[in-house]
Scaffold this active site. Structure first.
Site, mmCIF file in Angstrom:
data_model
loop_
_atom_site.group_PDB
_atom_site.id
_atom_site.type_symbol
_atom_site.label_atom_id
_atom_site.label_comp_id
_atom_site.label_asym_id
_atom_site.label_seq_id
_atom_site.Cartn_x
_atom_site.Cartn_y
_atom_site.Cartn_z
ATOM 1 N N ASP A 85 0.843 -1.196 0.000
ATOM 2 C CA ASP A 85 0.000 0.000 0.000
ATOM 3 C C ASP A 85 0.876 1.243 0.000
ATOM 4 O OD1 ASP A 85 -2.257 1.569 0.057
ATOM 5 O OD2 ASP A 85 -3.058 0.755 1.935
ATOM 6 N N GLU B 45 -8.145 0.046 4.616
ATOM 7 C CA GLU B 45 -6.692 -0.136 4.539
ATOM 8 C C GLU B 45 -6.139 -0.671 5.852
ATOM 9 O OE1 GLU B 45 -5.403 3.245 1.246
ATOM 10 O OE2 GLU B 45 -5.618 3.826 3.337
ATOM 11 N N ALA C 138 1.364 5.538 1.027
ATOM 12 C CA ALA C 138 1.237 6.340 2.241
ATOM 13 C C ALA C 138 1.300 7.810 1.866
ATOM 14 C CB ALA C 138 2.334 5.999 3.242
ATOM 15 N N GLY D 186 -6.762 9.088 0.107
ATOM 16 C CA GLY D 186 -7.701 8.575 -0.877
ATOM 17 C C GLY D 186 -9.044 8.178 -0.296
#
Length: 232
Positions: A84, A106, A86, A100
């Site tokens: 992911d 997440e 950051a 986002g």
């Protein structure tokens, strides 16, 4: 292709080397995570096998369009790895995420994974978190009271700054879970853990964008190449 996108692709490509055939993979949200999905899809076309849990409807749509197989945490509650992006990362690999709008999913996906690897460009690395406004996901009910409680909690942590309800096309932005997001411009956050605990004590706060102790490593792309930060 602009330089910023080149760096995102470089970080995503390095992260892909950590993904092994047959893995159960958490797949993040945001522009850097989307570059990772595109690279992953190319490997899948060549016979590489993974199954992913997306952290947002947007990521799910991209995976489906590109042929990356998906599952859910109901079907696959334990994941091997999450990749992911950051919004900020500090030297302890504490993060601010949620630009986002997918911070709740997440964090759930990251917590369900054996490890989390963050991908970002050098501009996201900071000495102290807080330059990027902290996203706080809140229940729509009692919004005014919740914002007031956030302000009071921040003051007890020695913090203050504007709290702005996130908008999209002139209306409040809604997360995939149907919640609002308040973006808190506190400035430097010297003690993320204390702030995290204070925010979680507020009934109207669903989640916040401080990710503490979740990332195992961060792959950082800069104009001078790739470096990997590991949690001590």
């Amino acid at each position: 292709m602009d330089e910023a996108r080149k760096l995102k692709i470089a970080a995503a490509a390095e992260a892909l080397t950590y993904v092994k055939d047959g893995m159960r993979l958490g797949i993040g949200t945001g522009s850097t995570a989307e570059e990772f999905v595109r690279l992953l899809a190319e490997k899948v076309k060549g016979g590489f096998r993974v199954i992913g849990v997306p952290t947002s409807e947007r990521t799910a749509k991209l995976c489906e369009e590109l042929g990356v197989a998906l599952t859910t945490l109901e079907e696959t509650p334990h994941l091997d790895l999450t990749i992911d992006g950051a919004d900020e990362v500090d030297g302890e690999l504490s993060l601010i995420k949620g630009g986002g709008g997918a911070l709740l999913r997440e964090k759930i996906v990251a917590a369900a994974s054996d490890s989390m690897i963050v991908i970002a460009d050098q501009s996201k690395v900071v000495e102290t978190l807080g330059r990027f406004p902290l996203p706080i996901e809140v229940n729509r009910f009692g919004l005014g009271a919740t914002i007031r409680a956030i302000e009071a909690a921040a003051v007890k942590c020695g913090l203050a700054g504007p709290l702005n309800l996130r908008l999209k096309d002139g209306s409040p932005f809604l997360t995939d879970g149907g919640h609002y997001i308040v973006d808190a411009s506190f400035g430097r956050i010297p003690d993320p853990k204390t702030l995290s605990d204070a925010l979680f004590a507020i009934p109207g706060v669903v989640e916040h964008g401080l990710f503490i102790g979740l990332a195992r490593a961060a792959i950082i792309a800069g104009t001078d190449g790739i470096r990997t930060m590991n949690r001590s």
